[in-house]
Design an enzyme around this catalytic site. Sequence first.
Site, short mmCIF file in Angstrom:
data_model
loop_
_atom_site.label_atom_id
_atom_site.label_comp_id
_atom_site.label_asym_id
_atom_site.label_seq_id
_atom_site.Cartn_x
_atom_site.Cartn_y
_atom_site.Cartn_z
N ASP B 236 -11.16 11.92 -9.05
CA ASP B 236 -10.30 10.80 -8.66
C ASP B 236 -11.21 9.64 -8.28
O ASP B 236 -11.70 9.56 -7.16
CB ASP B 236 -9.45 11.24 -7.46
CG ASP B 236 -8.55 10.13 -6.96
OD1 ASP B 236 -8.55 9.03 -7.56
OD2 ASP B 236 -7.84 10.36 -5.97
N ASP B 368 7.20 7.19 -6.98
CA ASP B 368 5.89 7.65 -6.55
C ASP B 368 6.03 8.39 -5.20
O ASP B 368 7.16 8.65 -4.76
CB ASP B 368 4.96 6.42 -6.48
CG ASP B 368 3.51 6.79 -6.72
OD1 ASP B 368 3.08 7.86 -6.26
OD2 ASP B 368 2.78 6.00 -7.35
N ASP B 481 0.22 13.96 -10.32
CA ASP B 481 -0.92 13.08 -10.05
C ASP B 481 -1.91 13.87 -9.19
O ASP B 481 -1.60 14.97 -8.72
CB ASP B 481 -0.39 11.85 -9.29
CG ASP B 481 -1.38 10.71 -9.25
OD1 ASP B 481 -2.48 10.83 -9.82
OD2 ASP B 481 -1.05 9.68 -8.64
N ARG B 540 -2.52 13.25 -14.68
CA ARG B 540 -3.72 12.39 -14.65
C ARG B 540 -4.96 13.20 -15.04
O ARG B 540 -5.83 12.71 -15.72
CB ARG B 540 -3.89 11.77 -13.26
CG ARG B 540 -4.89 10.62 -13.28
CD ARG B 540 -4.93 9.86 -11.98
NE ARG B 540 -5.47 10.67 -10.90
CZ ARG B 540 -5.55 10.25 -9.64
NH1 ARG B 540 -5.14 9.05 -9.30
NH2 ARG B 540 -6.05 11.03 -8.71
N ASP B 556 -5.97 5.05 -12.52
CA ASP B 556 -5.80 3.86 -11.70
C ASP B 556 -6.67 2.71 -12.19
O ASP B 556 -7.72 2.42 -11.63
CB ASP B 556 -6.10 4.20 -10.24
CG ASP B 556 -5.15 5.27 -9.75
OD1 ASP B 556 -4.10 5.45 -10.39
OD2 ASP B 556 -5.46 5.93 -8.75
N HIS B 614 3.14 0.10 -14.21
CA HIS B 614 2.94 0.70 -12.90
C HIS B 614 2.16 -0.29 -12.03
O HIS B 614 1.46 -1.15 -12.57
CB HIS B 614 2.17 2.02 -13.06
CG HIS B 614 2.04 2.82 -11.81
ND1 HIS B 614 3.01 2.83 -10.83
CD2 HIS B 614 1.07 3.67 -11.36
CE1 HIS B 614 2.62 3.64 -9.86
NE2 HIS B 614 1.45 4.16 -10.15
#
Lengths: 466, 881
Positions: B236, B368, B481, B540, B556, B614
């Site tokens: 991440d 979300d 996610d 993701r 992201d 998004h």
Amino acid sequence: VGFLLLLLLSVGVSAVEVQRPRGVPLSKRQFYEEGKPFTCLDGSRNIPFDRVNDDYCDCQDGSDEPGTAACPNGSFHCTNAGFRPTFIPSSRINDGICDCCDTTDEYNSGATCQNTCRELGRKERESLQKMAEIAKEGFLLKQQLIHEAKMGLEDKKAKLGDVQGSKKDMEAKVEALRTVKESAEQPEREAKERHLKAWEGKLRFKSISPSTVCNEHDITGSLVSFKLNIKYCLILISNADTPAPEETSREEINEPVSDNESDQYPDDDIPEDEDDDDEEDEDDDRDEHDYKIPPTARTEEKKDDDEGAMPPYDQETQNLIDGKNAFKTENLEKEISFDFGPSSEFAYLYSQCYELTTSEYIYRLCPFNRVTQKSKFGGSETNLGSWGKWAGPEDSIYSVMKYEHGTGCWQGPSRSTTVKLTCGKETVVMSTSEPSRCEYLMEFTSPAVCQEPPSLEISSHEHQEL
Amino acid sequence: VASKCDCTLKLMFLSFGTWAVDKGNFKTCEQSAFCKRQRALKPGESPYRALLETMELTNTRLTLQLINDNNKVRLLLELYRLQGNITRVKINELKPLKPRYEVPDVLIREPTTEPLSVLSQDENGVVLSLGVESQRVIISARPFRLDIMEGSDVLMSLNSRGLLAFEHLRMQKVEDGMWEETFKSHTDSKPNGPSAVSLDFSLPGVEHVYGIPEHADTLRLKTTDNGDPYRLYNLDVFQYELYNPMALYGSVPVMVAHSAQRTTGIFWLNAAETWVDISSNTGSSETPQTDVRWISESGIIDVFIMLGPTPKDVFSQYASLTGTQSFPPLASLGYHQCRWNYNDQEDVKSVDAGFDEHDIPYDFIWLDIEHTDGKRYFTWDPHKFATPKEMLQGLMDKKRKMVAIVDPHIKVDSNYKIHNEIRTLGFYVKNKDGGDYEGWCWPGSASYPDFTRADMRAWWASMFAYDQYEGTMENLYTWNDMNEPSVFNGPEVTMHKDAMHGSWEHRDIHNLYGLYVQMATAEGLIQRSGGVERPFVLTRAFFAGSQRIGAVWTGDNAAEWDHLKISIPMCLSMGLVGISFCGADIGGFFKSPSTELLVRWYQAGAYQPFYRAHAHLDTPRREPWLFGPENTALIREAVRQRYTFLPYWYQLFYRAHVTGEPVMRPLWVEYPQDLATFALEDEYLIGRDLLVHPVVEEGARGVTAYLPGKDEVWFDVHTFQKHNGAQNLYIPVTMSSIPVFQRGGSIIPRKLRVRRSSTCMEHDPYTLYVALNLQRTADGELYIDDGHTFNYEKKEFIYRKLTFANKVLSSVNLAPDAKFTTDSWIERIIVLGASKPSKVTLKTADGQEKQLEFDFDASMSVLTVRKPGMNAGADWTVTFQ
């Protein structure tokens, strides 16, 4: 079958359908003449009449298919007998979703739509009626507000005149007092320091997290306690290795915000600082008039509800501070300078606050001053914006208030609030939301925005198309 | 959502105001002990020797021992010839102290083997026939190396640079970095000591290699001699940086090598942290060659060498191993409206209404993490989303759908049912001391279900049942996610490598975790419908095989022009290794796009597979209608174009599901001999027939598109202007331009009646766009099914071949044993590059003939046939005389 029958019956009794292709409004009927070639409404071409509504788009402007979904830019007219006629994009014809309350858009999709026009019409009439009543009463209240505002303004102007009239006199006094003050300030300072030390001593025994004390909006109203907080923050920060708050401007320093570290000092006992004294004046002004506004959710503005602020000064210190504040006139000037609407009808909102409690927060709107938010479960108050300007559209500028430059957001803008005003008998915050991060929206009713209701009866469009 | 920041206040402020990734949070090769050790080995003579006397050849495989002459440790080499021109090489310790991890659940089945035969043998080596044509494997004994030959050409060599390394398991002794490793404040206990594996591959004749996503880098992989290797370690990464080899959220250890002569692929089946070095002799006078080296921290060497020879052969070879793209519900190919977060039901309702008010179609609105009750997944915020079924019903009434997020980190809270059950069942990942692993994530303290366990996955799937996951209905789908997994306070924001999944370390399985999360979730959606409905799950994190499960997005990103640009090579790279259902956050997740950037992104995204807007929680709202009527109109037009092409997208996904071909593909896939296409990444093909060159430059006045094909023509899909192939075409652009071209020789079915959602368009008629080539022929396909169930597996679909030849357009059944009926009909035929006919006649299966009216635009050579009216599932011909 029963439903269909009912439908036929109701059509039968209430109206005679004027023959025209499906989806054509009465106003355009003459362009669609049975048996004659049809000219696209943009004049681009002629087509045989049997190609009108044949489910193929021949005209660039979509006018040959008013009753099918064939043209990407077409529109369909629903008569909606009993309610309001409307146009829908032709892509909504036979898509299985009931759009027209008269069900005419779903003639071949298998969707089972109920005709809801009469019900909608009834509801709309009721609500229009209600709104008209509110507008009527609200408008009366507004007249009263305008009258009182006028009186109040004159009064204030007179006061201001008085003050200015004796300005010279005052200036002399001020000059004289400056000497007194300077010598008087020495004990004040000492007293404050004594006091501060004592308070710091107390604080040390409490566990206070840096975040509750050191948020940039967490600076209490008085300069003294501001310093205290900063100092305390610095201690906490150096211990906790958290970043220092952003530099605080003079306005922020003056901005009083509560800090509920302690309940041991009831609101009433908290001393007034500079701002608070100004408010006393306003309170007095307000008390002179009775606006007869229902006191729903109205609260006196208390900027000094800093529960965790420093305890009061002793009388000696207090007198010195008070003495310093006795020479102010700016507040009156400031109030007079506000744009309270074309007839000052919004003047009554000045120095008032209105609260709304949601599941999580208490929101507080103090018109012409600021908007704040506070968690129901404690924690400090957040500034959602200070009075900025009237921000309605050109034709109704006084329908929207904008509050700006509130507490900053992390990696975002500073908080701001848009207040939408609608006509109501009472002055109430109806709802709040945060449509975008740190951009708040408040709905607020007030008689001051009520327009004179049209004297005509509520007309429905019921018969227009029939 | 997404990640977001390191969760400590301190780090949050450190990154304040900067938009670049904090590289210091992530390891370089130098900081990763095994990578540093392995990379310190330089090419040279390999210490490994093949012990030919140990060779055993059975019907299915060859085995052979290797010995490291330095330490006498023996390895076992297994060599398989797999069906479809694939060679598998497996190397493990002959007698490891304990078993080494072999990746399960990625191969769809044990691959079918074909017999190998010995062609010749002496003391220096063995020559084996690979069965196909003149393909051979030469095993050299001293030093050990493998050469795969075709005729006199070497296709690929293994260990030719002597970089085979295999750190055998051993009893503990102190060696720096081998038994304990520290990064920042985290210590990795490494109880098994060193266990890395490494192997080099030489690719003669190759100058272009691709794949090994996920990296925010160019389509064509760069050499890594002067920097770090490409890293594969699902992470991440907060505010990732472009054009570098850092690891991102997903990993597919597959590299595709391409030259004008041949396409090959290397699939390195290892789920541990992996680094890939690439070097090349380009620029020297020798024959071009690319050298590749793979290094993994643990596990074994298990590599599949896919020998092509065409790009499509490599796709089908890889698909035969790991499966094809899942066939998504048609609606999921429509437009998705997402934001972190839609605040409450009222907000959802008003955004939904906004789309109708502005006449912009959409299919899915997304929720979300804030929709949950305190980040407890499978729950709803009791105030903001008090009546979720009412909300879902409202969407269903408009034939629209919703996606709600379910992340794999579970709040440690004894009042939370999900947590209690997982804990009671012992399903959490364990820390090195045997307790439930705990880390910090959105809910605060959180534990992580052990998705590597089949019983855990079955339990997780059961949680999606309508009676378990309260407030859900069949139009609610799921988003996974943070499944790298993201652990805010873990090393490199992920799980400690010494955490335990049963008897395996997290080190062994790390890159697989995200795949398992999505797999279990998709299974839940299938099960709740009784096996009837196709799932839709966005993830993701991903690994080889994730293509079988659902959609992937590029995580992201940020509202910057370069992020818009990189979305093309990032999705192309995924497509090459099987993952077709890829997209980037429209508008950019972090920061706020300029209006121009937002419009351009909507336009580009309309022509990428997964089309979702998004935005980060802290950004201002950006629903399509918030930027003035002009921009609303531009965005509306882009989205509408997407919807008109949905039949084409859908049939491409069907093909991807059947064949493994990417939906969005680099030009070289279709023009493998055209060197000019090998590094193109500002344009691409959708299927074979649409070429897209989106505008991704601020203030662009024009773009230069390369139109391939010496004898081809291309038609602008908006103006029908014809252009010759094999040229760089300058196209002036305005804000409304989306340069897209249809290949001459193709037929594309479209639906021009754009409605408010794809489901509303189900029964609508088709317009066929017939683009003629220079030979005046064209062909295409038409695929139709119910759009959302697995019934296509029971042959409930329509699959037709459309052909234009000799002035006759015909529709022929490609699947005579399939049956499905449709209400859709053919409302229009547009022939591009046509000449004027004197008459046009429709002949239907019953022998009926009908003259059709038509319109001919001589200036553009466009023939429009009016309302032929035949059913889209029927046999018919249209003759142009």
